[in-house]
Design an enzyme around this catalytic site. Structure first.
Site, PDB file in Angstrom:
ATOM      1  N   ASP A 168       0.413  -0.801  -0.035  1.00 43.76           N
ATOM      2  CA  ASP A 168       0.428  -0.226   0.028  1.00 43.76           C
ATOM      3  C   ASP A 168       1.376   1.271   0.394  1.00 43.76           C
ATOM      4  OD1 ASP A 168      -2.837   2.518   0.246  1.00 43.76           O
ATOM      5  OD2 ASP A 168      -2.190   1.432   2.375  1.00 43.76           O
ATOM      6  N   GLU A 189      -1.664  -1.533  -4.972  1.00 46.46           N
ATOM      7  CA  GLU A 189      -2.523  -0.367  -4.530  1.00 46.46           C
ATOM      8  C   GLU A 189      -2.732   0.713  -5.511  1.00 46.46           C
ATOM      9  OE1 GLU A 189      -5.161   1.339  -1.711  1.00 46.46           O
ATOM     10  OE2 GLU A 189      -5.495  -0.122  -0.822  1.00 46.46           O
ATOM     11  N   ASP A 209      -2.218   0.393   7.787  1.00 41.04           N
ATOM     12  CA  ASP A 209      -2.203   0.613   6.253  1.00 41.04           C
ATOM     13  C   ASP A 209      -1.062  -0.665   6.018  1.00 41.04           C
ATOM     14  OD1 ASP A 209      -1.581   3.367   5.342  1.00 41.04           O
ATOM     15  OD2 ASP A 209      -0.978   4.049   7.983  1.00 41.04           O
TER      16      ASP A 209
END
Length: 183
Positions: free
Chosen positions: A11, A71, A144
């Site tokens: 991410d 992502e 996260d």
């Protein structure tokens, strides 16, 4: 013979980069690690990008992932934030591509859908589902890292399907699939 592979999920972010690793043995996934790279204390954007690249290389050299799931940046109203996020994603991708690791990009909605069945799920709902799926004892303070882990699990769930995210095996493939963005 059972196949075994390691998936690194990322991410990307310029404040916190979250990541998670799973091992896939046959049709089962096993949790390896989740963590984050804290970048808040650095003011220089280029230092942050270098640290993201270096940490991604370190993860690759330590865990030898077979595939990377990342992502994709979501579209927001703040162009500067999107540009910074895109750069963070780009340097993480460059690290993987420099080691010839296939990369697949997933939208945040697709990741949430794969994990919870709801493309509009909250970070907390995704984290709780991952905790249940992988038997995690506790969740991290910042989510996260669970977002990075979610990208890896999403990739596992989408493996073998014809239509996954955007995949890149090298720079030439990346450029070819993104010609419309470069012009």
């Amino acid at each position: 013979m059972q196949t075994e592979k390691i998936i690194l999920g990322i991410d990307p972010g310029t404040t916190i980069m979250g990541f998670g690793l799973i091992k896939v043995v046959g049709k089962k996934m096993e949790f390896i690690q989740l963590n984050e790279l804290q970048l808040k204390k650095y003011d220089d954007h280029y230092v942050k990008l270098r640290l993201i690249f270096e940490r991604t290389i370190e993860l690759i050299e330590t865990h030898h992932p077979d595939e990377i799931a990342i992502e994709a940046p979501f579209f927001g109203k703040n162009v500067q934030s999107m540009l910074k996020l895109g750069r963070a994603q780009g340097v993480a991708m460059a690290a993987g591509l420099s080691r010839q690791i296939p990369i697949t990009e997933y939208s945040p909605k697709k990741i949430k859908m794969a994990i919870t069945g709801n493309g509009n799920a909250s970070k907390e709902q995704v984290a709780k589902m991952l905790q249940s799926l992988l038997g995690l004892k506790e969740l991290p303070k910042n989510l996260d890292s669970t977002d990075g882990l979610a990208a890896a699990v999403c990739h596992f769930y989408n493996s073998g399907r014809v239509e996954v995210g955007k995949s890149y095996s090298d720079w030439a493939a990346f450029v070819k699939q993104n010609e419309d963005r470069v012009k």
